[in-house]
Design an enzyme around this catalytic site. Structure first.
Site, PDB file in Angstrom:
ATOM      1  N   LYS A 154       0.833  -1.207   0.000  1.00  0.00           N
ATOM      2  CA  LYS A 154       0.000   0.000   0.000  1.00  0.00           C
ATOM      3  C   LYS A 154       0.867   1.257   0.000  1.00  0.00           C
ATOM      4  O   LYS A 154       0.644   2.172  -0.793  1.00  0.00           O
ATOM      5  CB  LYS A 154      -0.894   0.010   1.249  1.00  0.00           C
ATOM      6  CG  LYS A 154      -1.585   1.330   1.507  1.00  0.00           C
ATOM      7  CD  LYS A 154      -2.426   1.303   2.753  1.00  0.00           C
ATOM      8  CE  LYS A 154      -1.712   1.694   4.011  1.00  0.00           C
ATOM      9  NZ  LYS A 154      -1.429   3.132   4.181  1.00  0.00           N
ATOM     10  N   ASN A 155       1.866   1.285   0.890  1.00  0.00           N
ATOM     11  CA  ASN A 155       2.643   2.510   1.058  1.00  0.00           C
ATOM     12  C   ASN A 155       3.588   2.797  -0.107  1.00  0.00           C
ATOM     13  O   ASN A 155       4.228   3.838  -0.153  1.00  0.00           O
ATOM     14  CB  ASN A 155       3.437   2.469   2.372  1.00  0.00           C
ATOM     15  CG  ASN A 155       2.518   2.628   3.572  1.00  0.00           C
ATOM     16  OD1 ASN A 155       1.324   2.883   3.405  1.00  0.00           O
ATOM     17  ND2 ASN A 155       3.066   2.463   4.755  1.00  0.00           N
TER      18      ASN A 155
ATOM     19  N   ARG B 270      -5.521  10.314   4.534  1.00  0.00           N
ATOM     20  CA  ARG B 270      -4.623  11.374   5.007  1.00  0.00           C
ATOM     21  C   ARG B 270      -3.346  11.454   4.186  1.00  0.00           C
ATOM     22  O   ARG B 270      -2.737  12.508   4.056  1.00  0.00           O
ATOM     23  CB  ARG B 270      -4.327  11.174   6.480  1.00  0.00           C
ATOM     24  CG  ARG B 270      -5.550  11.550   7.288  1.00  0.00           C
ATOM     25  CD  ARG B 270      -5.358  11.432   8.748  1.00  0.00           C
ATOM     26  NE  ARG B 270      -6.602  11.826   9.388  1.00  0.00           N
ATOM     27  CZ  ARG B 270      -7.591  10.996   9.623  1.00  0.00           C
ATOM     28  NH1 ARG B 270      -7.485   9.729   9.281  1.00  0.00           N
ATOM     29  NH2 ARG B 270      -8.704  11.423  10.177  1.00  0.00           N
TER      30      ARG B 270
ATOM     31  N   CYS C  81      -5.318  12.784  13.075  1.00  0.00           N
ATOM     32  CA  CYS C  81      -5.414  11.387  12.677  1.00  0.00           C
ATOM     33  C   CYS C  81      -5.362  10.489  13.886  1.00  0.00           C
ATOM     34  O   CYS C  81      -5.019  10.921  14.973  1.00  0.00           O
ATOM     35  CB  CYS C  81      -4.277  11.131  11.701  1.00  0.00           C
ATOM     36  SG  CYS C  81      -3.506   9.570  11.809  1.00  0.00           S
TER      37      CYS C  81
ATOM     38  N   ARG D 244      -0.603  14.831  13.003  1.00  0.00           N
ATOM     39  CA  ARG D 244       0.320  14.413  11.937  1.00  0.00           C
ATOM     40  C   ARG D 244       0.711  15.640  11.153  1.00  0.00           C
ATOM     41  O   ARG D 244       0.133  15.937  10.107  1.00  0.00           O
ATOM     42  CB  ARG D 244      -0.372  13.374  11.057  1.00  0.00           C
ATOM     43  CG  ARG D 244       0.352  12.033  11.135  1.00  0.00           C
ATOM     44  CD  ARG D 244      -0.429  10.963  10.497  1.00  0.00           C
ATOM     45  NE  ARG D 244       0.431  10.059   9.753  1.00  0.00           N
ATOM     46  CZ  ARG D 244       0.031   8.906   9.282  1.00  0.00           C
ATOM     47  NH1 ARG D 244      -1.211   8.509   9.454  1.00  0.00           N
ATOM     48  NH2 ARG D 244       0.851   8.129   8.611  1.00  0.00           N
ATOM     49  N   PRO D 245       1.698  16.365  11.672  1.00  0.00           N
ATOM     50  CA  PRO D 245       2.059  17.628  11.018  1.00  0.00           C
ATOM     51  C   PRO D 245       2.638  17.411   9.627  1.00  0.00           C
ATOM     52  O   PRO D 245       3.111  16.316   9.310  1.00  0.00           O
ATOM     53  CB  PRO D 245       3.111  18.222  11.951  1.00  0.00           C
ATOM     54  CG  PRO D 245       3.622  17.101  12.776  1.00  0.00           C
ATOM     55  CD  PRO D 245       2.563  16.040  12.805  1.00  0.00           C
ATOM     56  N   ILE D 246       2.582  18.471   8.803  1.00  0.00           N
ATOM     57  CA  ILE D 246       3.191  18.387   7.462  1.00  0.00           C
ATOM     58  C   ILE D 246       4.207  19.516   7.284  1.00  0.00           C
ATOM     59  O   ILE D 246       4.511  19.918   6.173  1.00  0.00           O
ATOM     60  CB  ILE D 246       2.126  18.423   6.340  1.00  0.00           C
ATOM     61  CG1 ILE D 246       1.190  19.629   6.500  1.00  0.00           C
ATOM     62  CG2 ILE D 246       1.344  17.127   6.274  1.00  0.00           C
ATOM     63  CD1 ILE D 246       0.382  19.914   5.245  1.00  0.00           C
ATOM     64  N   ASP D 247       4.704  20.010   8.433  1.00  0.00           N
ATOM     65  CA  ASP D 247       5.649  21.134   8.366  1.00  0.00           C
ATOM     66  C   ASP D 247       6.894  20.804   7.546  1.00  0.00           C
ATOM     67  O   ASP D 247       7.407  21.656   6.811  1.00  0.00           O
ATOM     68  CB  ASP D 247       6.053  21.576   9.793  1.00  0.00           C
ATOM     69  CG  ASP D 247       6.582  20.415  10.621  1.00  0.00           C
ATOM     70  OD1 ASP D 247       6.004  19.318  10.554  1.00  0.00           O
ATOM     71  OD2 ASP D 247       7.591  20.600  11.325  1.00  0.00           O
TER      72      ASP D 247
ATOM     73  N   ASP E 266       4.728   0.452  11.876  1.00  0.00           N
ATOM     74  CA  ASP E 266       3.501  -0.206  11.405  1.00  0.00           C
ATOM     75  C   ASP E 266       3.428  -1.672  11.829  1.00  0.00           C
ATOM     76  O   ASP E 266       2.361  -2.284  11.781  1.00  0.00           O
ATOM     77  CB  ASP E 266       3.403  -0.118   9.873  1.00  0.00           C
ATOM     78  CG  ASP E 266       3.088   1.295   9.406  1.00  0.00           C
ATOM     79  OD1 ASP E 266       2.820   2.162  10.259  1.00  0.00           O
ATOM     80  OD2 ASP E 266       3.107   1.534   8.181  1.00  0.00           O
TER      81      ASP E 266
ATOM     82  N   ARG F 219      -8.552  -0.392   4.540  1.00  0.00           N
ATOM     83  CA  ARG F 219      -7.636   0.598   3.940  1.00  0.00           C
ATOM     84  C   ARG F 219      -6.333  -0.056   3.510  1.00  0.00           C
ATOM     85  O   ARG F 219      -5.677   0.434   2.584  1.00  0.00           O
ATOM     86  CB  ARG F 219      -7.294   1.693   4.967  1.00  0.00           C
ATOM     87  CG  ARG F 219      -8.391   2.694   5.245  1.00  0.00           C
ATOM     88  CD  ARG F 219      -7.876   3.794   6.145  1.00  0.00           C
ATOM     89  NE  ARG F 219      -6.544   4.172   5.731  1.00  0.00           N
ATOM     90  CZ  ARG F 219      -5.522   4.398   6.548  1.00  0.00           C
ATOM     91  NH1 ARG F 219      -5.676   4.323   7.840  1.00  0.00           N
ATOM     92  NH2 ARG F 219      -4.341   4.733   6.074  1.00  0.00           N
TER      93      ARG F 219
HETATM   94  C1  UD1 Z   1       4.421   6.766   6.328  1.00  0.00           C
HETATM   95  C2  UD1 Z   1       3.538   5.546   6.140  1.00  0.00           C
HETATM   96  C3  UD1 Z   1       3.045   5.041   7.497  1.00  0.00           C
HETATM   97  C4  UD1 Z   1       4.225   4.798   8.418  1.00  0.00           C
HETATM   98  C5  UD1 Z   1       5.129   6.026   8.496  1.00  0.00           C
HETATM   99  C6  UD1 Z   1       6.391   5.796   9.301  1.00  0.00           C
HETATM  100  C7  UD1 Z   1       2.503   5.915   3.982  1.00  0.00           C
HETATM  101  C8  UD1 Z   1       1.262   6.199   3.232  1.00  0.00           C
HETATM  102  N1  UD1 Z   1       2.392   5.928   5.316  1.00  0.00           N
HETATM  103  O1  UD1 Z   1       3.622   7.786   6.923  1.00  0.00           O
HETATM  104  O2  UD1 Z   1       2.317   3.838   7.285  1.00  0.00           O
HETATM  105  O3  UD1 Z   1       3.740   4.512   9.712  1.00  0.00           O
HETATM  106  O4  UD1 Z   1       5.521   6.437   7.169  1.00  0.00           O
HETATM  107  O5  UD1 Z   1       7.098   4.729   8.773  1.00  0.00           O
HETATM  108  O6  UD1 Z   1       3.546   5.650   3.428  1.00  0.00           O
HETATM  109  N2  UD1 Z   1       6.443  14.409  10.887  1.00  0.00           N
HETATM  110  C9  UD1 Z   1       6.543  15.732  11.224  1.00  0.00           C
HETATM  111  N3  UD1 Z   1       6.398  16.670  10.229  1.00  0.00           N
HETATM  112  C10 UD1 Z   1       6.177  16.321   8.935  1.00  0.00           C
HETATM  113  C11 UD1 Z   1       6.082  14.956   8.597  1.00  0.00           C
HETATM  114  C12 UD1 Z   1       6.226  14.014   9.595  1.00  0.00           C
HETATM  115  O7  UD1 Z   1       6.729  16.082  12.391  1.00  0.00           O
HETATM  116  O8  UD1 Z   1       6.060  17.217   8.087  1.00  0.00           O
HETATM  117  C13 UD1 Z   1       6.562  13.373  11.940  1.00  0.00           C
HETATM  118  C14 UD1 Z   1       5.272  12.589  12.116  1.00  0.00           C
HETATM  119  O9  UD1 Z   1       4.367  13.244  12.966  1.00  0.00           O
HETATM  120  C15 UD1 Z   1       5.758  11.295  12.702  1.00  0.00           C
HETATM  121  C16 UD1 Z   1       7.116  11.116  12.026  1.00  0.00           C
HETATM  122  O10 UD1 Z   1       7.483  12.399  11.541  1.00  0.00           O
HETATM  123  O11 UD1 Z   1       5.936  11.445  14.093  1.00  0.00           O
HETATM  124  C17 UD1 Z   1       7.108  10.115  10.906  1.00  0.00           C
HETATM  125  O12 UD1 Z   1       6.219  10.498   9.912  1.00  0.00           O
HETATM  126  P1  UD1 Z   1       6.427  10.160   8.364  1.00  0.00           P
HETATM  127  O13 UD1 Z   1       7.679   9.387   8.185  1.00  0.00           O
HETATM  128  O14 UD1 Z   1       6.256  11.415   7.610  1.00  0.00           O
HETATM  129  O15 UD1 Z   1       5.202   9.200   8.115  1.00  0.00           O
HETATM  130  P2  UD1 Z   1       4.142   9.282   6.943  1.00  0.00           P
HETATM  131  O16 UD1 Z   1       4.816   9.588   5.669  1.00  0.00           O
HETATM  132  O17 UD1 Z   1       2.996  10.118   7.371  1.00  0.00           O
END
Ligand code: UD1
Length: 418
Positions: free
Chosen positions: A22-23, A92, A116, A121-124, A306, A398
């Protein structure tokens, strides 16, 4: 609302084929936007998250069809650069479309993916990186209004954390940017390598995929290609945990054992006998599992977050106490409370969970709290005395294709009730 009714205490035995990841499928589908012409994505799992990606592609003007496990995307008709709120909320991880839409159309308009079940789940990191590539981003009342003047421009981006999604967004935005982009502290997950393989087949110039430093030399145009999605490493671990908790034996086909190299020792510590060869893993479980001393989730190649919930479900019936330390997400123990309804003994505090193994679980009604937490409940239900009813299973749909059918084929007794 669908639910699963599980009659516990059936040993799993047999062979199961693992689906595409999926990912990996989700960012690859987003990447098809960048390729002029048609891309054939093989081994694409049949999941509600994949269906949500297809809805987004169609909304944007792409022609998408599915035949078996192959999804064909023709992005020629792309005519929009926005994603409606309803589609953003469905999944998401739709934020990964941001880099691709903006790179292809010069603008992007969408809502924040929002909070979530795994905590905020920030996107900063995504936004800061895209700004460094020259994207103007206005964040206003939960919306993102993005504009590119001319072309995005390559630069050096150092991530403060190796975020998977941020690395994917940077890749999607930079493959057609002007000049060279260097990503430092990039995520090293196999899904990143798979995305880079697809992009490279389309004509992108990427080096270092799977390493901490990735270099992208921007090209003018990408063209459609054919790509097969890598096997799902989390689905692999889920079936292994399901076999282990029932004292069963399984052969898992179409897997990549290397991708779960840091998970296999945990199963061995639990007393499972594991033989892995090219594309296949066989697992034979002991009568009673042993405790796993400690599981610390880490970015790849560490133990995947995961896989934490399925592994926790497995050791609820182990002989001894297992400790989990969740280092990736701040709130990823919601399944623990539901496992306790089945008789598990778990104490959580902050990032730590202590699981004291019990000899038996007993069936109860439990709610899926999230995707992997839901899978954990199914795993626990397989070993519980009596009947376990799992509700809110849209979370499971999902990320798992035909989970209950596959488990039934291996000897489990599960019914889906609509
Ligand atoms: C992806 C996977 C998810 C997996 C995760 C970690 C997909 C669709 N999802 O999620 O299944 O659990 O990787 O292996 O591929 N963070 C920030 N700011 C940001 C982005 C992330 O602080 O802008 C933090 C998140 O809150 C979290 C950590 O970084 O604590 C890891 O997140 P990230 O690696 O980005 O996970 P996803 O891409 O959301």
């Amino acid at each position: 609302m669908s639910r699963l009714i599980i009659e516990g205490n059936h040993r799993l035995n047999g062979t199961v084929s693992i689906n595409g990841a999926k990912n990996s499928a989700l960012p690859v589908l987003a990447a098809t936007l960048l390729a002029r012409g048609t891309s054939e994505i093989h081994n694409c799992p049949l999941l509600s998250d994949v269906a949500a990606s297809v809805r987004i592609l169609r909304y944007l003007g792409c022609t998408v069809s599915r035949s078996g496990s192959c999804v064909t995307v023709d992005s020629l008709g792309l005519c929009r650069s926005d994603i409606p709120d309803t589609l953003m909320r469905e999944m998401r991880s739709s934020i990964v479309f941001l880099g691709a839409i903006a790179a292809r159309t010069g603008e992007a308009h969408m809502s924040f993916p929002g909070g979530c079940e795994l905590g905020t789940r920030p996107i900063d990191l995504h936004l800061s990186a895209l700004r460094q590539l020259g994207m103007e981003i206005i964040e206003e009342r939960g919306r993102l209004e993005c504009k590119v003047n001319g072309r995005l421009k390559g630069t050096t981006i150092a991530l403060s954390f190796p975020s998977v999604g941020a690395t994917e967004n940077i890749l999607l935005a930079s493959v057609t940017a002007e000049g060279t982009t260097s990503i430092l502290n990039a995520a090293r997950e196999p899904e990143i390598i798979d995305l880079c393989k697809y992009l490279s087949r389309c004509g992108a110039r990427i080096s270092g995929a799977g390493e901490s430093a990735v270099t992208v030399e921007g090209v003018d145009t990408l063209y459609g290609c054919s790509h097969a999605v890598m096997p799902d490493r989390i689905e692999t671990v889920t079936y292994m945990a399901a076999a282990a908790i029932t004292g069963g034996s399984l052969v898992l086909k179409s897997v990549n054992p290397e991708h779960i190299a840091t998970v296999l020792p945990a199963f061995e510590e639990a007393g499972c006998n594991i033989i892995s060869s090219d594309g296949e893993i066989s697992i034979v479980s002991p009568k009673r599992l042993h405790r796993i001393r400690s599981v610390r989730t880490m970015p790849y190649p560490g133990f995947p977050t995961d896989a934490q919930a399925p592994t926790m479900a497995m050791v609820t019936v182990a002989d001894g106490t297992s400790v989990f330390i969740e280092n990736i997400f701040e709130s990823r123990y919601k399944h623990a409370g539901e496992l306790m309804r089945l008789g598990a003994r778990i104490k959580t505090e902050g990032r730590v969970a202590v699981v004291e193994g019990v000899p038996r679980l007993s069936g109860a009604q439990v709610d899926c709290t999230d995707l992997r937490g839901g899978a954990a409940l199914v795993i626990a239900g397989l070993a519980a005395d009596g009947i376990t009813e799992v509700t809110q299973i849209h979370h499971i749909d999902r990320g798992y294709e035909k989970l209950e059918q596959n488990l039934c084929g291996l000897g489990a007794a599960i019914k889906r009730v609509e």
